[in-house]
Design a protein around this motif. Structure first.
Motif, short mmCIF file in Angstrom:
data_model
loop_
_atom_site.label_atom_id
_atom_site.label_comp_id
_atom_site.label_asym_id
_atom_site.label_seq_id
_atom_site.Cartn_x
_atom_site.Cartn_y
_atom_site.Cartn_z
N THR A 73 -6.47 2.56 -0.82
CA THR A 73 -5.14 2.18 -0.34
C THR A 73 -4.77 2.96 0.90
OG1 THR A 73 -4.43 1.65 -2.60
CG2 THR A 73 -2.71 2.03 -0.97
N PRO A 117 2.45 7.41 -7.47
CA PRO A 117 1.16 7.57 -8.14
C PRO A 117 1.28 7.68 -9.66
CG PRO A 117 1.85 9.65 -7.18
CD PRO A 117 2.84 8.62 -6.73
N PHE A 162 1.98 5.51 -11.70
CA PHE A 162 1.61 4.27 -12.38
C PHE A 162 0.14 4.27 -12.78
CE2 PHE A 162 5.31 2.56 -9.88
CZ PHE A 162 6.14 2.42 -10.98
N ASP A 163 -0.43 5.46 -12.86
CA ASP A 163 -1.79 5.66 -13.36
C ASP A 163 -2.86 5.03 -12.47
OD1 ASP A 163 -0.85 7.11 -15.56
OD2 ASP A 163 -0.58 5.28 -16.75
N GLN A 164 -2.62 4.99 -11.15
CA GLN A 164 -3.68 4.55 -10.25
C GLN A 164 -4.80 5.59 -10.28
OE1 GLN A 164 -0.46 4.90 -9.49
NE2 GLN A 164 0.21 3.61 -7.80
N VAL A 165 -6.03 5.11 -10.28
CA VAL A 165 -7.16 6.04 -10.26
C VAL A 165 -7.34 6.58 -8.86
CG1 VAL A 165 -8.30 4.88 -12.18
CG2 VAL A 165 -8.82 4.19 -9.83
N ARG A 166 -8.09 7.65 -8.72
CA ARG A 166 -8.28 8.32 -7.42
C ARG A 166 -8.90 7.37 -6.40
NH1 ARG A 166 -8.45 13.63 -5.87
NH2 ARG A 166 -9.73 14.13 -4.05
N GLU A 167 -9.87 6.57 -6.84
CA GLU A 167 -10.53 5.64 -5.92
C GLU A 167 -9.54 4.63 -5.35
OE1 GLU A 167 -14.37 2.58 -5.79
OE2 GLU A 167 -13.71 3.47 -7.68
N THR A 168 -8.64 4.14 -6.18
CA THR A 168 -7.62 3.19 -5.72
C THR A 168 -6.72 3.82 -4.67
OG1 THR A 168 -7.60 2.04 -7.85
CG2 THR A 168 -5.67 1.75 -6.43
N MET A 169 -6.31 5.06 -4.89
CA MET A 169 -5.46 5.75 -3.92
C MET A 169 -6.18 5.96 -2.60
SD MET A 169 -2.53 6.35 -5.46
CE MET A 169 -1.74 7.77 -4.74
N ILE A 210 2.11 1.90 -3.52
CA ILE A 210 1.04 2.41 -4.39
C ILE A 210 0.86 3.91 -4.19
CG2 ILE A 210 -1.46 2.35 -4.80
CD1 ILE A 210 -1.38 -0.64 -4.19
N THR A 244 0.83 -1.21 0.00
CA THR A 244 0.00 0.00 0.00
C THR A 244 0.86 1.26 0.00
OG1 THR A 244 -0.18 -0.14 2.42
CG2 THR A 244 -1.97 -1.11 1.13
#
Length: 236
Positions: free
Chosen positions: A161, A149, A151-158, A145, A142
């Protein structure tokens, strides 16, 4: 409630190597980086409610920025140290005969007599598997991740996490108090083992009798000496 676990017999003066140099360096690397991560993380998490009213905005802003950078740059060092620790310690943390009896008597807190154990007792094994391995991996994944950021993680994933990271951190820190207590003042001689690497034979026989028997029989190679160079005096 019961107080520190004291040695029942006087030290013999004969010392056994419990942790080699690499094991101790790795342990202290994990421990020191863990404390830095814990203090900086708690400051970021609760500082607004606890420290801000005391320090004021200017000093708190400086402290929070420092904690953020410490957290970000010490994090990768903690991950590498924890991975090395898992590799070095995993062989002695598997379940073995007698561990069930140890758990049933809580290591001797129920019944009075300490149950013989191997190099690590089931309590220490629990900290290794639940703390170092499970929570260590969760915090590492986590953390990476959120740290990268790009690596194109979406806002919801962040967001998800972040919640997992915070919950895992609080549990990890809470459990660490038990390990820190038992490794310092809770068990006489335990801190000395990780500081110098050596323990007295009386300590080894009382707390880890199965490991002691394996060392004395030659099944497990370990340095032993009545006055090992660089080792502590027996009374310590």
């Amino acid at each position: 409630v019961k107080g520190a676990l004291k040695l029942k017999q006087a030290p013999t003066g004969r010392l056994i190597e419990r942790f080699n140099s690499l094991e101790r360096i790795t342990h202290w690397s994990v421990a020191i980086s863990f404390v830095i991560m814990a203090l900086s993380g708690l400051t970021i998490l609760f500082g607004k409610f606890v420290l801000l009213p005391v320090l004021g905005y200017t000093l708190f802003a400086w402290l929070t920025a420092l904690c953020k950078n410490l957290h970000n740059f010490v994090g990768p060092f903690f991950i590498l140290s924890a991975l090395l620790m898992i590799v070095l310690y995993i062989k002695d943390n598997f379940w073995r005969a007698g561990d069930g009896k140890w758990l049933a008597k809580a290591g001797g807190m129920l019944g009075g007599e300490e149950v013989p154990s191997g190099r690590f007792n089931p309590g220490e094994k629990g900290w290794f598997w639940i703390g170092v391995v499970l929570l260590g991996v969760i915090m590492s994944v986590t953390g990476l991740i959120m740290l990268f950021p790009n690596f194109d993680q979406v806002r919801e994933t962040m967001q998800q996490t972040d919640v997992i990271h915070v919950i895992g951190a609080v549990i990890f820190i809470a459990l660490s108090f038990g390990h820190i207590y038992l490794g310092t003042i809770g068990v006489e001689g335990a801190y000395q083992a990780m500081r110098s690497g050596y323990v007295d034979e009386a300590w080894a026989k009382q707390h880890h009798e199965l490991w002691y028997d394996d060392v004395k029989s030659g099944k497990i190679p370990a340095k032993s000496s009545g006055a090992a160079a660089g080792a502590p005096q027996a009374q310590h």
